[in-house]
Design an enzyme around this catalytic site. Structure first.
Site, mmCIF file in Angstrom:
data_model
loop_
_atom_site.group_PDB
_atom_site.id
_atom_site.type_symbol
_atom_site.label_atom_id
_atom_site.label_comp_id
_atom_site.label_asym_id
_atom_site.label_seq_id
_atom_site.Cartn_x
_atom_site.Cartn_y
_atom_site.Cartn_z
ATOM 1 N N HIS A 14 -15.167 -3.743 -0.402
ATOM 2 C CA HIS A 14 -14.772 -2.346 -0.585
ATOM 3 C C HIS A 14 -13.728 -2.272 -1.696
ATOM 4 C CE1 HIS A 14 -11.729 -3.947 2.100
ATOM 5 N NE2 HIS A 14 -10.973 -2.882 1.925
ATOM 6 N N HIS A 36 -10.523 -1.285 -1.911
ATOM 7 C CA HIS A 36 -9.073 -1.360 -1.742
ATOM 8 C C HIS A 36 -8.504 -2.492 -2.596
ATOM 9 C CE1 HIS A 36 -8.712 1.075 2.237
ATOM 10 N NE2 HIS A 36 -8.470 1.814 1.177
ATOM 11 N N ASP A 87 -6.262 -4.816 -2.356
ATOM 12 C CA ASP A 87 -6.068 -6.202 -1.912
ATOM 13 C C ASP A 87 -7.373 -6.986 -1.858
ATOM 14 O OD1 ASP A 87 -6.684 -4.455 0.268
ATOM 15 O OD2 ASP A 87 -6.058 -5.981 1.705
ATOM 16 N N HIS A 88 -8.473 -6.330 -2.222
ATOM 17 C CA HIS A 88 -9.772 -7.006 -2.271
ATOM 18 C C HIS A 88 -10.366 -7.042 -3.683
ATOM 19 C CE1 HIS A 88 -10.445 -7.270 2.190
ATOM 20 N NE2 HIS A 88 -9.472 -6.373 2.128
ATOM 21 N N HIS A 91 -14.555 1.770 8.194
ATOM 22 C CA HIS A 91 -13.216 1.696 7.604
ATOM 23 C C HIS A 91 -12.864 3.068 7.041
ATOM 24 C CE1 HIS A 91 -9.706 -0.314 6.263
ATOM 25 N NE2 HIS A 91 -10.015 -0.363 4.977
ATOM 26 N N ASP A 121 -13.162 -4.890 5.580
ATOM 27 C CA ASP A 121 -12.219 -4.346 6.543
ATOM 28 C C ASP A 121 -12.982 -3.416 7.479
ATOM 29 O OD1 ASP A 121 -10.408 -5.656 4.956
ATOM 30 O OD2 ASP A 121 -9.175 -3.913 4.516
ATOM 31 N N HIS A 164 -7.261 -12.199 7.491
ATOM 32 C CA HIS A 164 -6.757 -10.863 7.151
ATOM 33 C C HIS A 164 -5.661 -10.426 8.132
ATOM 34 C CE1 HIS A 164 -7.047 -6.520 6.045
ATOM 35 N NE2 HIS A 164 -7.474 -6.999 4.889
#
Length: 318
Positions: A62, A64, A66-67, A139, A210, A268
């Site tokens: 996805h 976000h 942090d990915h 999510h 997530d 995570h």
């Protein structure tokens, strides 16, 4: 199939854990497939024995940060190193626009060809050895989990038995090794399966992050050898999990139990469970094992080789 965790923290890095990224090394084809690419992933690669020049496919769950914040830097470094290998990237709609914008405004020209594929639920890649599929998770923004399924392989071909039957070496051996039935010059028919050992069961890995507990995770993880599932929060912080649409350790364990997986690797983790706090990740492990005993905690640079034929699993760190 060898899994290496390059980042196991949720949201932000900590001193001991970087943000999300997992490498799947396929030694038989000298390839690495990357799953998510948080900030600092290329530094983690440099600290490991993995070679970024072997990265052929990247799968993003996805959008976000942090990915994905490490993706453009990694691609630029691979290009600067002179790699001419193509890289296929799979991710949500919008990932291609994001990378093009990064390249445009940073004046980055990639030396290698990068193809971005917008994903939707179902099979998104297949070759003679593997099938990769994805499903929607649950999510705050669109997120997909992945399932990597190795295809079953015929068992070891018995050359001595073939010679005893008068089967001449050559292309016919290739057909027999695949389990096909062939006709010899004298008219006799030989079943390839009769000359091969037991079929090697293909290994299966599921990666779900997530997400909160959902049916998509269970479907992806069905009968997997390994389920890699996020466990951002402890059970007592379930309110935070529902608010942020993340999983608790007990949710991850419930997915593993429902899907009848062999091993659950949790990752995570929220920085709120760093050592010295009232709860730490050992508490998350205890919670999960109460539901699904064969649960392990992932940590940065943990390497796990998925055994063939669903043999007893053991962790090894390189």
């Amino acid at each position: 199939m060898e899994i290496t965790f390059l980042g196991t923290s949720s949201g932000v890095p900590t001193r001991s854990r970087n943000v999300s990224s997992i490498a799947l090394r396929l030694p038989q084809r000298a390839e690495i497939w990357l799953f998510d690419c948080g900030e600092g992933t290329q530094h983690q690669l440099l600290r490991s024995d993995l070679k970024s020049s072997q990265i052929r496919r990247i799968f993003i769950t996805h959008m976000h940060g942090d990915h994905i914040f490490g993706l453009m830097g990694l691609l630029a470094s691979i290009g600067l190193a002179g790699s001419a290998q193509d890289i296929d990237i799979y991710g949500p709609p919008g990932l291609g626009d994001y990378l093009r914008a990064c390249a445009k405004y940073s004046y980055t020209n990639l030396a290698n060809r990068v193809r971005v594929h917008a994903i939707s639920p179902g099979i998104l890649y297949e070759d003679e050895e593997f099938t990769v599929s994805c499903q929607l998770l649950k999510h705050r923004i669109p997120a997909h989990g992945y399932r990597i399924a190795e295809k079953d392989r015929p068992g070891r071909f018995d050359v001595e038995k073939a010679n005893a039957l008068g089967i001449p070496p050559g292309p016919i051996y290739g057909k027999l090794k695949k389990g096909e039935t062939v006709t010899l010059p004298d008219g006799s028919k030989i079943r390839g399966q009769s000359l091969c050992g037991e079929t090697e069961i293909g290994r299966k890995i599921a990666y779900c992050t997530d997400t909160i507990f959902c049916e998509g995770s269970i479907e992806l993880a069905q009968n997997a050898d390994v389920l890699i599932h996020e466990a951002t929060f402890a059970h007592q912080d379930a309110g935070l999990a529902f608010e942020s649409v993340h999983s608790t350790s007990t949710m991850a364990a419930q997915v593993a139990l429902a899907a009848q997986v062999k091993l659950l690797l949790m990752t995570h983790f929220s920085p709120r469970y760093l050592p010295g706090n009232s709860l730490d990740i050992s508490n998350l492990l205890e919670e999960a094992r109460a539901i699904f005993p064969n649960t392990k905690l992932a940590y940065d640079f943990l390497t796990y080789e998925v055994p063939r034929n669903r043999q007893e699993m053991a962790l090894g760190v390189k």
